[in-house]
Design an enzyme around this catalytic site. Structure first.
Site, mmCIF file in Angstrom:
data_model
loop_
_atom_site.group_PDB
_atom_site.id
_atom_site.type_symbol
_atom_site.label_atom_id
_atom_site.label_comp_id
_atom_site.label_asym_id
_atom_site.label_seq_id
_atom_site.Cartn_x
_atom_site.Cartn_y
_atom_site.Cartn_z
ATOM 1 N N HIS A 13 0.746 -0.836 0.193
ATOM 2 C CA HIS A 13 0.317 0.366 -0.091
ATOM 3 C C HIS A 13 1.578 1.018 0.745
ATOM 4 O O HIS A 13 0.989 1.862 1.139
ATOM 5 C CB HIS A 13 -1.242 -0.051 1.413
ATOM 6 C CG HIS A 13 -2.097 0.610 1.481
ATOM 7 N ND1 HIS A 13 -3.196 0.853 1.796
ATOM 8 C CD2 HIS A 13 -1.912 1.968 0.297
ATOM 9 C CE1 HIS A 13 -4.183 2.075 1.820
ATOM 10 N NE2 HIS A 13 -3.038 2.050 1.183
ATOM 11 N N HIS A 26 1.417 4.462 -1.989
ATOM 12 C CA HIS A 26 1.499 6.455 -3.291
ATOM 13 C C HIS A 26 2.724 6.855 -3.534
ATOM 14 O O HIS A 26 3.092 7.766 -2.433
ATOM 15 C CB HIS A 26 0.429 6.920 -2.988
ATOM 16 C CG HIS A 26 -1.180 6.386 -1.731
ATOM 17 N ND1 HIS A 26 -2.163 6.761 -2.445
ATOM 18 C CD2 HIS A 26 -1.517 6.200 -0.682
ATOM 19 C CE1 HIS A 26 -3.648 5.934 -2.185
ATOM 20 N NE2 HIS A 26 -2.643 6.072 -0.600
ATOM 21 N N ARG A 33 1.870 8.922 -7.160
ATOM 22 C CA ARG A 33 1.252 9.935 -6.798
ATOM 23 C C ARG A 33 1.724 10.159 -8.595
ATOM 24 O O ARG A 33 0.970 11.402 -8.927
ATOM 25 C CB ARG A 33 1.608 11.355 -6.369
ATOM 26 C CG ARG A 33 1.892 11.289 -5.047
ATOM 27 C CD ARG A 33 0.528 11.511 -4.246
ATOM 28 N NE ARG A 33 1.011 11.310 -2.700
ATOM 29 C CZ ARG A 33 -0.479 10.846 -2.571
ATOM 30 N NH1 ARG A 33 -1.996 10.319 -2.932
ATOM 31 N NH2 ARG A 33 -0.492 11.392 -0.603
ATOM 32 N N ASN A 46 -4.747 6.276 -7.025
ATOM 33 C CA ASN A 46 -5.253 7.798 -7.160
ATOM 34 C C ASN A 46 -4.668 8.506 -7.797
ATOM 35 O O ASN A 46 -3.822 9.357 -6.974
ATOM 36 C CB ASN A 46 -6.142 7.701 -6.090
ATOM 37 C CG ASN A 46 -4.819 7.546 -5.413
ATOM 38 O OD1 ASN A 46 -3.898 7.019 -5.061
ATOM 39 N ND2 ASN A 46 -5.485 8.534 -4.093
ATOM 40 N N ASP A 98 -8.118 2.921 -3.133
ATOM 41 C CA ASP A 98 -8.394 3.982 -2.320
ATOM 42 C C ASP A 98 -8.059 4.728 -2.110
ATOM 43 O O ASP A 98 -7.409 5.802 -3.549
ATOM 44 C CB ASP A 98 -7.038 2.920 -1.859
ATOM 45 C CG ASP A 98 -6.176 3.475 -0.581
ATOM 46 O OD1 ASP A 98 -6.409 2.686 0.092
ATOM 47 O OD2 ASP A 98 -5.303 4.085 -0.514
ATOM 48 N N HIS A 120 -9.738 0.536 1.015
ATOM 49 C CA HIS A 120 -10.341 1.266 1.604
ATOM 50 C C HIS A 120 -11.243 1.160 2.124
ATOM 51 O O HIS A 120 -12.857 1.704 1.363
ATOM 52 C CB HIS A 120 -10.698 2.862 0.937
ATOM 53 C CG HIS A 120 -9.793 3.973 2.438
ATOM 54 N ND1 HIS A 120 -9.014 4.291 2.056
ATOM 55 C CD2 HIS A 120 -10.826 4.906 1.813
ATOM 56 C CE1 HIS A 120 -9.280 5.343 2.373
ATOM 57 N NE2 HIS A 120 -10.811 5.690 2.114
ATOM 58 N N HIS A 164 -5.510 -0.300 6.315
ATOM 59 C CA HIS A 164 -5.767 0.325 7.524
ATOM 60 C C HIS A 164 -6.400 0.156 8.455
ATOM 61 O O HIS A 164 -7.024 1.516 8.496
ATOM 62 C CB HIS A 164 -5.065 1.976 7.156
ATOM 63 C CG HIS A 164 -5.707 2.718 5.652
ATOM 64 N ND1 HIS A 164 -6.901 2.701 5.499
ATOM 65 C CD2 HIS A 164 -5.627 3.340 4.937
ATOM 66 C CE1 HIS A 164 -7.890 2.854 4.639
ATOM 67 N NE2 HIS A 164 -6.605 3.490 4.097
ATOM 68 N N ASP A 187 0.835 2.737 4.136
ATOM 69 C CA ASP A 187 -0.263 3.892 3.241
ATOM 70 C C ASP A 187 1.444 5.197 3.029
ATOM 71 O O ASP A 187 0.413 6.692 3.613
ATOM 72 C CB ASP A 187 -0.938 4.108 4.010
ATOM 73 C CG ASP A 187 -1.860 4.772 3.688
ATOM 74 O OD1 ASP A 187 -2.071 5.630 1.982
ATOM 75 O OD2 ASP A 187 -3.266 5.683 4.364
ATOM 76 N N HIS A 202 2.655 14.793 0.331
ATOM 77 C CA HIS A 202 2.597 15.304 0.393
ATOM 78 C C HIS A 202 3.339 16.545 -0.043
ATOM 79 O O HIS A 202 4.552 16.797 0.033
ATOM 80 C CB HIS A 202 1.365 16.280 1.090
ATOM 81 C CG HIS A 202 0.432 15.033 0.585
ATOM 82 N ND1 HIS A 202 -0.587 15.307 -0.075
ATOM 83 C CD2 HIS A 202 -0.398 14.233 1.868
ATOM 84 C CE1 HIS A 202 -1.718 13.935 -0.019
ATOM 85 N NE2 HIS A 202 -1.592 13.668 1.170
#
Length: 430
Positions: free
Chosen positions: A60, A62, A64, A94, A152, A179, A232, A305, A309
């Protein structure tokens, strides 16, 4: 290249090994796992007092890319994964565009191949554009090489669509990574509903916002006989529901993150948005329930997870900040400190949850040091104590609440396909 890893504590749950042995690697494969191997090798790594484990696997993350490269890229995320001891990671869909067709799947695979650092496995979106209205082309994505299906970041709220997705997932032998969050119950909540939220004047998020979807999707998985993996997990109620489902024979697995078994809502005291995530940090009681579920096997997997950012998306008012923290470079030391040193897991139990069990869920032959397996290997010093320094991290993002925290356990070597990418704690493949 041949590598002889000498004198380490080899921990390989797949083969019930937890003892001092040597490991010989040739041409990207494991060829021997024995005591006192005397074969010559181009590289010899002395691992006395260290753990030698199958490469860690994160179900899991991300990364981006495509679309949000200012937060993280497949290359920078892969570098962070290697530094954290991960040899295989699964990227959530995503992005922009969403990974909902074979073309975007192939893009992610190509970018990962060009980076050439760790194994990056794309996850396909359940619905087109992650809008929850129409199924993605699951067959084409399966042919292109997705490892799972997920939405997710949100739940598929249309129960009929979710049930149909499970049928397709079963057809193509794909797990569903789920999720669990009902947005109508989450509302405008910013942190866990409780005394701390009231004290800080922030809207709370109730436990049932997670549990209602956990219950629904396990019912759907039971009715379709589909393998479902719950992402999660954060509440005591979810743990109870999962235990009950397992007793009924539902094909359900679950994961917990280091932040949910390390922190609780009482740790949020100064509106630091690095503590803001979804699901939110829960109560001490919930945290203990998650730890006990990891201990007794109700929760089989530790995943990060990893959610990078840009600084502007976290360096703002708590209410306006985006959810999520980075986690690849802190996962092993936090898990070792909180769970092994804390008495919840044995070293072998930790490796099960960070390598062997994730490999079983992916059913791709990873998570093992078996002879003939790809030489994905992680070597760690479980006794080294240090302070987490955010500025030393190689991730493009720095959004973590763990800066300045004292931990025990450092990744020394990460070997991917027989190639050393991290050596003595330093990234050597850029």
């Amino acid at each position: 290249m041949s590598i002889l890893i000498k004198g380490g504590r080899v921990i390989d749950p797949a083969n019930s090994i937890d003892e001092v042995r040597d490991v010989l690697v040739c041409n990207g494969e494991i060829v021997k796992v024995e005591k006192d191997i005397e074969d010559k090798a181009e590289r010899i790594i002395d691992t006395k007092g260290k753990w030698v484990m199958p490469g860690l696997i994160d179900l899991h993350v991300h990364f981006r890319e495509p679309g949000f490269e200012r937060k993280e890229t497949i290359r920078t995320g892969s570098r962070a994964a290697a530094m954290g001891g991960f040899t295989t990671v699964c990227c959530m869909p995503n992005t922009e565009p969403v990974v909902d067709n074979d073309i975007v799947v192939e893009f992610v695979k190509l970018k990962a191949e060009r980076a050439g650092i760790v194994n990056v496995l794309p996850i396909g979106a359940i619905s087109k554009g992650m809008k929850g209205e129409e199924l993605s082309d699951i067959g084409r994505m399966a042919s292109a090489g997705i490892c799972a299906l997920s939405e997710d970041g949100k739940s598929v709220l249309n129960s009929a669509l979710m049930k149909n997705a499970m049928r397709y997932a079963k057809m193509f032998n794909l797990p569903v990574f789920d999720h669990c969050e009902d947005p109508s119950l989450t509302g405008k909540g910013q942190m866990n509903a409780g005394a701390q939220a009231a004290y800080m004047g922030l809207a709370g998020i109730s436990n049932d916002s997670e549990e209602v979807i956990v219950a629904r999707d396990m019912i759907l998985a039971e009715s379709t006989n589909t393998a479902i993996h719950l992402c999660h997990i954060s509440t005591k109620g979810s743990v109870t529901l999962i235990r009950q489902a397992k007793e009924r024979g539902v094909k359900v697995t679950a994961e917990a993150t280091p932040h949910h078994f390390t922190l609780c809502d009482e740790d949020i005291t100064d509106y630091d948005a690095n503590f803001k995530m979804a699901p939110p940090l829960r109560s001490k009681e919930d945290r203990e329930a998650v730890r006990q579920a990891l201990k007794d096997g109700t929760i089989e997997v530790i995943s990060t997870d990893h959610a990078p950012h840009h600084i502007d998306e976290k360096n703002c008012e708590f209410q306006n900040a985006l959810n999520g923290i980075i986690g690849l470079e802190t996962s092993f030391p936090l898990a070792n400190t909180e769970l092994v040193e804390g008495g919840y897991l044995t070293p072998c139990g930790l490796v099960e949850k960070m390598s062997y069990n994730p490999g079983k869920i992916l059913h791709n032959g990873k998570g093992t040091l078996s002879v003939g397996a790809a030489a994905d290997i992680t070597i760690a010093d479980p006794n080294e104590e240090y302070i987490i320094d955010v500025e030393d991290m190689v991730s493009k993002a720095k959004n973590t609440p763990f800066g300045g925290r004292k931990v025990k356990g450092r990744i020394l070597y990460t070997v991917v396909g027989g190639e050393i990418v991290v050596e003595n704690g330093v990234l050597v493949k850029l």
